[in-house]
Motif scaffolding. Sequence first.
Motif, mmCIF file in Angstrom:
data_model
loop_
_atom_site.group_PDB
_atom_site.id
_atom_site.type_symbol
_atom_site.label_atom_id
_atom_site.label_comp_id
_atom_site.label_asym_id
_atom_site.label_seq_id
_atom_site.Cartn_x
_atom_site.Cartn_y
_atom_site.Cartn_z
ATOM 1 N N MET A 190 0.810 -1.221 0.000
ATOM 2 C CA MET A 190 0.000 0.000 0.000
ATOM 3 C C MET A 190 0.845 1.273 0.000
ATOM 4 O O MET A 190 0.400 2.319 -0.456
ATOM 5 C CB MET A 190 -0.924 0.029 1.219
ATOM 6 N N LEU A 191 2.057 1.185 0.551
ATOM 7 C CA LEU A 191 2.917 2.363 0.660
ATOM 8 C C LEU A 191 3.640 2.601 -0.655
ATOM 9 O O LEU A 191 4.565 1.882 -1.004
ATOM 10 C CB LEU A 191 3.953 2.174 1.775
ATOM 11 N N MET A 226 -1.683 7.681 9.343
ATOM 12 C CA MET A 226 -1.742 7.830 7.891
ATOM 13 C C MET A 226 -3.193 7.879 7.431
ATOM 14 O O MET A 226 -4.009 7.089 7.891
ATOM 15 C CB MET A 226 -1.044 6.654 7.207
ATOM 16 N N ASN A 227 -3.477 8.784 6.548
ATOM 17 C CA ASN A 227 -4.823 8.894 5.988
ATOM 18 C C ASN A 227 -4.909 8.121 4.677
ATOM 19 O O ASN A 227 -5.309 8.663 3.660
ATOM 20 C CB ASN A 227 -5.193 10.365 5.771
ATOM 21 N N ILE A 228 -4.507 6.866 4.694
ATOM 22 C CA ILE A 228 -4.534 6.057 3.478
ATOM 23 C C ILE A 228 -5.864 5.314 3.396
ATOM 24 O O ILE A 228 -6.601 5.470 2.438
ATOM 25 C CB ILE A 228 -3.325 5.100 3.423
ATOM 26 N N SER A 229 -6.169 4.522 4.419
ATOM 27 C CA SER A 229 -7.470 3.843 4.499
ATOM 28 C C SER A 229 -7.618 3.232 5.892
ATOM 29 O O SER A 229 -6.641 3.065 6.615
ATOM 30 C CB SER A 229 -7.580 2.735 3.440
ATOM 31 N N PHE A 262 -5.721 0.033 6.081
ATOM 32 C CA PHE A 262 -4.288 0.275 6.285
ATOM 33 C C PHE A 262 -3.994 0.414 7.778
ATOM 34 O O PHE A 262 -3.077 -0.216 8.306
ATOM 35 C CB PHE A 262 -3.872 1.543 5.534
ATOM 36 N N GLU A 298 4.454 14.117 4.506
ATOM 37 C CA GLU A 298 3.720 12.864 4.335
ATOM 38 C C GLU A 298 4.603 11.824 3.658
ATOM 39 O O GLU A 298 4.631 10.665 4.054
ATOM 40 C CB GLU A 298 2.454 13.110 3.509
ATOM 41 N N LYS A 311 5.918 8.242 5.120
ATOM 42 C CA LYS A 311 5.744 6.987 4.386
ATOM 43 C C LYS A 311 7.083 6.271 4.237
ATOM 44 O O LYS A 311 7.162 5.053 4.381
ATOM 45 C CB LYS A 311 5.137 7.238 3.001
#
Length: 151
Positions: free
Chosen positions: A33-34, A74-77, A80, A121, A125
Motif C-alpha cells: 500500500m505504501l 496515515m490517511n490512506i485507508s 491500512f 507525508e 511513508k
Amino acid sequence: MVHVASSDCDIGGKDGEEYESVIMVSINYLDNMLETDSSCLNNESNFFKKHSCDDNKEAVFLNRAAHRLNKFKMNISEDFNIHLLKVSRGTLTLLLKCKSKVKERKLISSGEAQPTKNLEENRQKCLLKILLQKIKTCWNKILKEHAGTHR
C-alpha cells in the motif's frame, strides 16, 4: 512456546506461527500500500541509528519499533490502519517482560495547514516503509536462529 532472553525482553512465538499468519501478512499488505520513491531507502532516520536488531537486542528493537508504529497516523485507508495495528499489537503480544523506555513525542497534526505537507507525508511513508522492512528482517533473523537451534 519457546522463550529466548534478549536483554530486557523475552521473545515468544519462536515457532513462527503467529508471525507468519498475522504479522507477516499485515507487513506485506502495508508494504504494497505504501507507494514511495526509491530515494526513501537512502534516507535513514535517527531512530535506526539508535535502535537496531543487533545480536541480543532483537526483542528490544522489536519493542521500540512496535511502539513507534503506534505513532503513525496515515490517511490512506481504515484497512491500512487496521494492518498497522495488527503488526504493532501482534509484535508486542509476542514480546514478554519488556520494559518500555519509549518517550512520547508530539506528531504534527494533519489538520494544520503546512506548505510542506506532501513532503512531510512522503517522509513519514518512507520512515514507515523502512521500519516495516527492518521489523520483517528482525523477525526473520529470530526465526532463522530458532530453526537452526531446534532441528
